[in-house]
Scaffold this active site. Structure first.
Site, PDB file in Angstrom:
ATOM      1  N   LYS A 184      29.526  10.004  -8.407  1.00 29.44           N
ATOM      2  CA  LYS A 184      29.309   8.560  -8.562  1.00 29.44           C
ATOM      3  C   LYS A 184      29.490   8.163 -10.016  1.00 29.44           C
ATOM      4  O   LYS A 184      28.838   8.685 -10.918  1.00 29.44           O
ATOM      5  CB  LYS A 184      27.908   8.134  -8.112  1.00 29.44           C
ATOM      6  CG  LYS A 184      27.806   6.599  -8.085  1.00 29.44           C
ATOM      7  CD  LYS A 184      26.407   6.020  -8.137  1.00 29.44           C
ATOM      8  CE  LYS A 184      25.841   5.829  -9.512  1.00 29.44           C
ATOM      9  NZ  LYS A 184      26.448   4.724 -10.306  1.00 29.44           N
ATOM     10  N   GLU A 221      21.227  16.453 -17.604  1.00 30.61           N
ATOM     11  CA  GLU A 221      21.577  16.354 -19.021  1.00 30.61           C
ATOM     12  C   GLU A 221      21.083  14.983 -19.449  1.00 30.61           C
ATOM     13  O   GLU A 221      21.657  13.963 -19.058  1.00 30.61           O
ATOM     14  CB  GLU A 221      23.094  16.518 -19.170  1.00 30.61           C
ATOM     15  CG  GLU A 221      23.494  17.010 -20.524  1.00 30.61           C
ATOM     16  CD  GLU A 221      23.897  15.871 -21.427  1.00 30.61           C
ATOM     17  OE1 GLU A 221      23.028  15.415 -22.207  1.00 30.61           O
ATOM     18  OE2 GLU A 221      25.053  15.434 -21.345  1.00 30.61           O
ATOM     19  N   CYS A 268      24.078  11.086 -26.382  1.00 27.61           N
ATOM     20  CA  CYS A 268      22.754  11.649 -26.116  1.00 27.61           C
ATOM     21  C   CYS A 268      22.305  12.524 -27.286  1.00 27.61           C
ATOM     22  O   CYS A 268      21.121  12.724 -27.488  1.00 27.61           O
ATOM     23  CB  CYS A 268      22.753  12.409 -24.802  1.00 27.61           C
ATOM     24  SG  CYS A 268      24.185  13.444 -24.613  1.00 27.61           S
ATOM     25  N   GLU A 322      14.347   6.930 -27.409  1.00 26.37           N
ATOM     26  CA  GLU A 322      15.807   6.948 -27.540  1.00 26.37           C
ATOM     27  C   GLU A 322      16.310   5.498 -27.548  1.00 26.37           C
ATOM     28  O   GLU A 322      16.063   4.744 -26.609  1.00 26.37           O
ATOM     29  CB  GLU A 322      16.428   7.714 -26.375  1.00 26.37           C
ATOM     30  CG  GLU A 322      17.933   7.796 -26.478  1.00 26.37           C
ATOM     31  CD  GLU A 322      18.557   8.670 -25.388  1.00 26.37           C
ATOM     32  OE1 GLU A 322      18.247   8.452 -24.209  1.00 26.37           O
ATOM     33  OE2 GLU A 322      19.358   9.554 -25.731  1.00 26.37           O
TER      34      GLU A 322
HETATM   35  P1  NAP Z   1      20.740   5.571 -16.266  1.00 25.99           P
HETATM   36  O1  NAP Z   1      20.084   4.480 -15.516  1.00 25.99           O
HETATM   37  O2  NAP Z   1      20.042   6.856 -16.421  1.00 25.99           O
HETATM   38  O3  NAP Z   1      22.174   5.780 -15.575  1.00 25.99           O
HETATM   39  C1  NAP Z   1      22.891   6.999 -15.480  1.00 25.99           C
HETATM   40  C2  NAP Z   1      23.507   7.120 -14.097  1.00 25.99           C
HETATM   41  O4  NAP Z   1      22.475   7.230 -13.111  1.00 25.99           O
HETATM   42  C3  NAP Z   1      24.340   5.919 -13.677  1.00 25.99           C
HETATM   43  O5  NAP Z   1      25.429   6.350 -12.884  1.00 25.99           O
HETATM   44  C4  NAP Z   1      23.336   5.131 -12.862  1.00 25.99           C
HETATM   45  O6  NAP Z   1      23.906   4.198 -12.009  1.00 25.99           O
HETATM   46  C5  NAP Z   1      22.635   6.224 -12.121  1.00 25.99           C
HETATM   47  N1  NAP Z   1      21.320   5.857 -11.585  1.00 25.99           N
HETATM   48  C6  NAP Z   1      20.476   4.875 -12.001  1.00 25.99           C
HETATM   49  N2  NAP Z   1      19.367   4.861 -11.242  1.00 25.99           N
HETATM   50  C7  NAP Z   1      19.490   5.833 -10.324  1.00 25.99           C
HETATM   51  C8  NAP Z   1      18.665   6.322  -9.260  1.00 25.99           C
HETATM   52  N3  NAP Z   1      17.480   5.786  -8.990  1.00 25.99           N
HETATM   53  N4  NAP Z   1      19.116   7.364  -8.512  1.00 25.99           N
HETATM   54  C9  NAP Z   1      20.307   7.927  -8.781  1.00 25.99           C
HETATM   55  N5  NAP Z   1      21.133   7.502  -9.758  1.00 25.99           N
HETATM   56  C10 NAP Z   1      20.732   6.478 -10.538  1.00 25.99           C
HETATM   57  O7  NAP Z   1      21.131   5.064 -17.694  1.00 25.99           O
HETATM   58  P2  NAP Z   1      21.479   3.552 -18.104  1.00 25.99           P
HETATM   59  O8  NAP Z   1      20.616   2.586 -17.376  1.00 25.99           O
HETATM   60  O9  NAP Z   1      22.920   3.388 -17.973  1.00 25.99           O
HETATM   61  O10 NAP Z   1      21.071   3.556 -19.641  1.00 25.99           O
HETATM   62  C11 NAP Z   1      19.705   3.454 -19.996  1.00 25.99           C
HETATM   63  C12 NAP Z   1      19.349   4.426 -21.080  1.00 25.99           C
HETATM   64  O11 NAP Z   1      19.612   5.752 -20.637  1.00 25.99           O
HETATM   65  C13 NAP Z   1      20.167   4.335 -22.349  1.00 25.99           C
HETATM   66  O12 NAP Z   1      19.727   3.343 -23.195  1.00 25.99           O
HETATM   67  C14 NAP Z   1      19.988   5.698 -22.920  1.00 25.99           C
HETATM   68  O13 NAP Z   1      18.771   5.795 -23.603  1.00 25.99           O
HETATM   69  C15 NAP Z   1      19.952   6.587 -21.718  1.00 25.99           C
HETATM   70  N6  NAP Z   1      21.278   7.209 -21.452  1.00 25.99           N
HETATM   71  C16 NAP Z   1      21.440   8.512 -21.762  1.00 25.99           C
HETATM   72  C17 NAP Z   1      22.666   9.106 -21.546  1.00 25.99           C
HETATM   73  C18 NAP Z   1      22.926  10.541 -21.872  1.00 25.99           C
HETATM   74  O14 NAP Z   1      24.075  10.932 -22.013  1.00 25.99           O
HETATM   75  N7  NAP Z   1      21.910  11.366 -21.962  1.00 25.99           N
HETATM   76  C19 NAP Z   1      23.725   8.367 -21.032  1.00 25.99           C
HETATM   77  C20 NAP Z   1      23.516   7.027 -20.704  1.00 25.99           C
HETATM   78  C21 NAP Z   1      22.283   6.475 -20.918  1.00 25.99           C
HETATM   79  P3  NAP Z   1      24.236   2.756 -12.626  1.00 25.99           P
HETATM   80  O15 NAP Z   1      25.505   2.973 -13.344  1.00 25.99           O
HETATM   81  O16 NAP Z   1      24.392   1.846 -11.498  1.00 25.99           O
HETATM   82  O17 NAP Z   1      23.081   2.403 -13.513  1.00 25.99           O
END
Ligand code: NAP
Ligand code: MG
Length: 504
Positions: free
Chosen positions: A200, A275, A309, A406
């Site tokens: 996804k 990760e 990250c 973060e």
């Molecule tokens: P996120 O919500 O953790 O999203 C990452 C992935 O998980 C996306 O594909 C997201 O879908 C999906 N997802 C969200 N809720 C889910 C659930 N309940 N069950 C399964 N999958 C789910 O991250 P974000 O909202 O894009 O960003 C928020 C914060 O996360 C950032 O500000 C940052 O601090 C952190 N982040 C960390 C990394 C890393 O590489 N470690 C990368 C991105 C973000 P959607 O695309 O529809 O949300």
């Protein structure tokens, strides 16, 4: 559907792809969501909708998982099929995909820049080539995943060996910060080891992954082996993480959602790798080559707009050189040219989304309210697009929210340390729920390596930061994750080991 005119600097093939009709890859076919629903994709430089992609829901996820299940159990990808695809052929398919990506490198880089906002010049030399490299590296592993033989001591005469087998159907969920590269990190090892996949994409950045799906088809992977979905986290990610026919889920994203993935996986106790986030320290000792340390720690936080990250978001500097380093990093921050990713002059593009813009500027405000001072950047309102100027916050203290959480944006928190005691400096560096990465800047190899051993994180860089290679394992201690990506290490996360003993 989007009617907005796309940037004329784009190659016409890229514009056509963006404005075309988007389909998900399920069971070897390009399909819409069963509901017919779509979700909008925004151009982060303008805030305008530039495309619509299918919004997968539980039924679509189920369809994709069942296709992956069939492909794993019965199709030519199965280890036991009469017409099975051999390990060598798996390697060739991955190499073919890498070759196709190379042919379309410029288009993939343009899609990445348009979708994520990052400079095209960066996507061209970093995101796309690293993704290609990863597939080639993993292609080589396809024929080298082996077990062992064991001289066992049980009374009698036995031959014991281990087999390394694919886990089965793997669900993969990726974020938006390196959309194509994260897809490669996930798909490469899973496929090299013989698994089938449902991936996804992130709702914010589905375009390069959808183009990759076309190249995967063109490379000739059998139907159902790779399924690529677009949709929201709750609507598509959650049903994938909880699906009973999925044997393993691999997730990259926030620690908060990582914990939800673990809960969702309990139904069938599927394997989980994560990760997650980080709050990585960049630690500058007074004997460091300061020009290199200043340039290096600035790039540690500002590369990819801080949306890494492993971004060096906590700048710890010895008090003797603190002012000089903060001034140097602030100067670099002020000099960074912020603009549209397609502009060749641009060094930093917009953040990926309005949500991230609000989140990052909210953190800047919170830091200033808690008493930090901005020596570069700070809050500035853009007329349109999600632009945030590179920001240096000084006088930050360990209990401030900006230091603990973060931010995932171009914001660094600088703190001095006065100690000469390595253990105490390491304790301060380790004072975080995260443990993803760190960098140490010094010319003293003894201090550098002592620090490398004391820091509790999956990566330690010495006199550098953000250096990656397909051969190097990457992942987190503590709440930064479970398991490792890349290198030989990741293959353990995509295989089961079976002990076979024969009485001779
Ligand atoms: P996120 O919500 O953790 O999203 C990452 C992935 O998980 C996306 O594909 C997201 O879908 C999906 N997802 C969200 N809720 C889910 C659930 N309940 N069950 C399964 N999958 C789910 O991250 P974000 O909202 O894009 O960003 C928020 C914060 O996360 C950032 O500000 C940052 O601090 C952190 N982040 C960390 C990394 C890393 O590489 N470690 C990368 C991105 C973000 P959607 O695309 O529809 O949300
Ligand atoms: Mg989210």
């Amino acid at each position: 559907m989007a009617t907005v005119a796309l940037d004329p600097r784009l190659d016409s093939k890229t514009s056509q792809f963006i404005s075309g009709k988007h389909r998900m890859l399920i069971d070897g076919k390009f399909v819409a969501a069963a509901s017919g629903k779509t979700l909008p994709v925004y151009n982060p430089s303008t805030g305008e909708v530039m495309a619509d992609v299918p919004e997968a829901e539980a039924g679509d996820v189920d369809r994709a998982v069942r296709a992956a299940r069939r492909a794993f159990d019965e199709g030519p990808w199965s280890q036991f099929a009469a017409n099975r695809i051999t390990a060598s052929q798996r390697g060739r398919l991955l190499n073919k995909l890498a070759d196709l990506m190379e042919t379309h490198l410029e288009e993939l880089a343009e899609l990445e820049s348009m979708d994520n906002g990052k400079p095209l010049s960066v996507a061209r030399v970093a995101d796309v080539p690293l993704a290609i490299d990863l597939f080639r590296y993993m292609a080589g592993w396809a024929t080298k995943i082996t077990g062992n033989t064991f001289p066992i001591s049980f009374p009698g005469d036995f031959l014991s060996y281990t087999l390394r087998e694919p886990i089965g159907v793997v669900g993969q969920i990726i974020p938006w910060n390196f959309p194509l590269l994260m897809a490669a990190w996930k798909l490469g090892p899973a496929l090299a080891a013989g698994n089938t996949v449902v991936l996804k994409l992130a709702e914010q950045t589905p375009l390069s992954g959808l183009r990759l799906a076309e190249l995967i088809q063109e490379a000739g992977f059998p139907e159902g082996v790779v399924n690529i979905l677009t949709g929201y986290g709750e609507g598509a990610g959650a049903p994938l993480a909880s699906h009973d026919l999925v044997d393993k889920v691999a997730f990259t994203g926030s620690t908060e959602v990582g914990k939800l993935i673990v809960k969702a996986a309990t139904g069938n106790l599927k394997k989980v790798t994560l990760e997650l986030g980080g709050k990585s320290p960049a630690i500058v000792f007074p004997d460091a080559d300061l020009d290199k340390a200043i340039a290096g720690t600035a790039s540690a936080i500002f590369f990819n707009h801080g949306q890494c990250c492993c971004a060096g978001s906590r700048l710890m500097v010895h008090e003797r050189v603190y002012d000089q380093v903060v001034e140097g990093v602030s100067k670099i921050a002020d000099s960074i040219r912020v603009g549209s990713g397609l502009d060749p002059e641009t060094q930093m593009g917009p953040l990926v989304s309005e949500e991230q813009y609000n989140r990052v500027t909210g953190y800047i405000d919170s830091g200033l309210q808690e008493g930090a001072k901005a020596t570069a950047g700070g809050r500035q309102k853009a007329d349109k697009g999600y632009f945030v100027h590179p920001t240096v916050l000084t006088r930050t203290t360990p209990e401030m929210k900006v230091v603990r959480e973060e931010i995932f944006g171009p914001v660094v928190c600088a703190q001095p340390f006065s100690d000469a005691d390595i253990d105490r400096i390491a304790r301060e560096a380790n004072d975080s729920i995260y443990g993803l990465a760190a960098s140490v800047w010094t010319q003293n190899i003894s201090i550098a390596n002592k620090m490398a051993r004391r820091i509790r994180s999956g990566t330690v860089w010495i006199n550098c930061h953000n250096v990656f290679d397909a051969a190097l394992p990457f992942g987190g201690y503590k709440q930064s994750g479970w398991g490792r990506e890349m290198g030989a290490e990741v293959l353990n996360n995509y295989t089961e080991v079976k002990a076979v003993t024969t009485a001779l």
